[in-house]
Design a protein around this motif. Structure first.
Motif, short mmCIF file in Angstrom:
data_model
loop_
_atom_site.label_atom_id
_atom_site.label_comp_id
_atom_site.label_asym_id
_atom_site.label_seq_id
_atom_site.Cartn_x
_atom_site.Cartn_y
_atom_site.Cartn_z
N VAL A 98 3.52 5.12 -7.19
CA VAL A 98 2.65 5.04 -8.37
C VAL A 98 1.70 6.24 -8.40
O VAL A 98 1.60 6.94 -9.41
CB VAL A 98 1.87 3.71 -8.39
N GLN A 99 1.01 6.48 -7.29
CA GLN A 99 0.04 7.57 -7.26
C GLN A 99 0.70 8.93 -7.07
O GLN A 99 0.19 9.93 -7.57
CB GLN A 99 -1.01 7.30 -6.18
N GLY A 100 1.81 8.97 -6.32
CA GLY A 100 2.64 10.16 -6.25
C GLY A 100 2.41 11.23 -5.20
O GLY A 100 3.07 12.26 -5.28
N PRO A 101 1.54 11.07 -4.21
CA PRO A 101 1.44 12.14 -3.21
C PRO A 101 2.71 12.20 -2.36
O PRO A 101 3.53 11.28 -2.38
CB PRO A 101 0.23 11.75 -2.38
N VAL B 225 0.92 10.47 2.35
CA VAL B 225 0.77 9.01 2.42
C VAL B 225 0.73 8.57 3.88
O VAL B 225 -0.14 7.78 4.27
CB VAL B 225 1.90 8.29 1.65
N ILE C 201 2.61 1.61 -3.51
CA ILE C 201 1.70 2.04 -4.58
C ILE C 201 1.29 3.49 -4.38
O ILE C 201 1.31 4.28 -5.33
CB ILE C 201 0.46 1.11 -4.64
N MET C 202 0.95 3.85 -3.17
CA MET C 202 0.53 5.24 -2.94
C MET C 202 1.67 6.21 -3.24
O MET C 202 1.46 7.22 -3.91
CB MET C 202 0.04 5.43 -1.50
N ARG C 203 2.86 5.92 -2.76
CA ARG C 203 3.96 6.87 -2.88
C ARG C 203 4.58 6.87 -4.28
O ARG C 203 4.78 7.92 -4.87
CB ARG C 203 5.03 6.56 -1.82
N GLN D 207 0.83 -1.21 0.00
CA GLN D 207 0.00 0.00 0.00
C GLN D 207 0.86 1.26 0.00
O GLN D 207 0.61 2.20 -0.76
CB GLN D 207 -0.93 -0.02 1.22
#
Length: 76
Positions: free
Chosen positions: A30-33, A38, A26-28, A23
């Motif tokens: 791939v999604q990039g926030p 995160v 993917i958040m950091r 998790q």
């Protein structure tokens, strides 16, 4: 075709991670926030998020550095 095989290996390496590490990765990555966002979204300290991210990246890198099944170069 090669790109599809590599993408499948990356996806499999990520899928094999423990849920929390998967998790975070993917958040950091791939999604990039931001790391702070995160960490907040997951209810973690920033340090815990960074630690989990490091472990996830290292595990994926280890998995991908192993020869792929059927890799002809690995046999020689």
């Amino acid at each position: 075709m090669f790109e599809r095989l590599e993408a499948a290996r990356v996806a499999a390496a990520i899928a094999a991670l423990p849920a929390q590490h998967r998790q975070v990765l993917i958040m950091r990555d791939v999604q990039g926030p931001s790391g702070r966002m995160v960490a907040g979204a997951l209810g973690l300290s920033t340090a815990a998020m960074k630690s989990g991210l490091h472990r996830a990246r290292a595990a994926v890198q280890r998995t991908l550095s192993d020869p792929a099944p059927g890799d002809l170069d690995a046999a020689f």
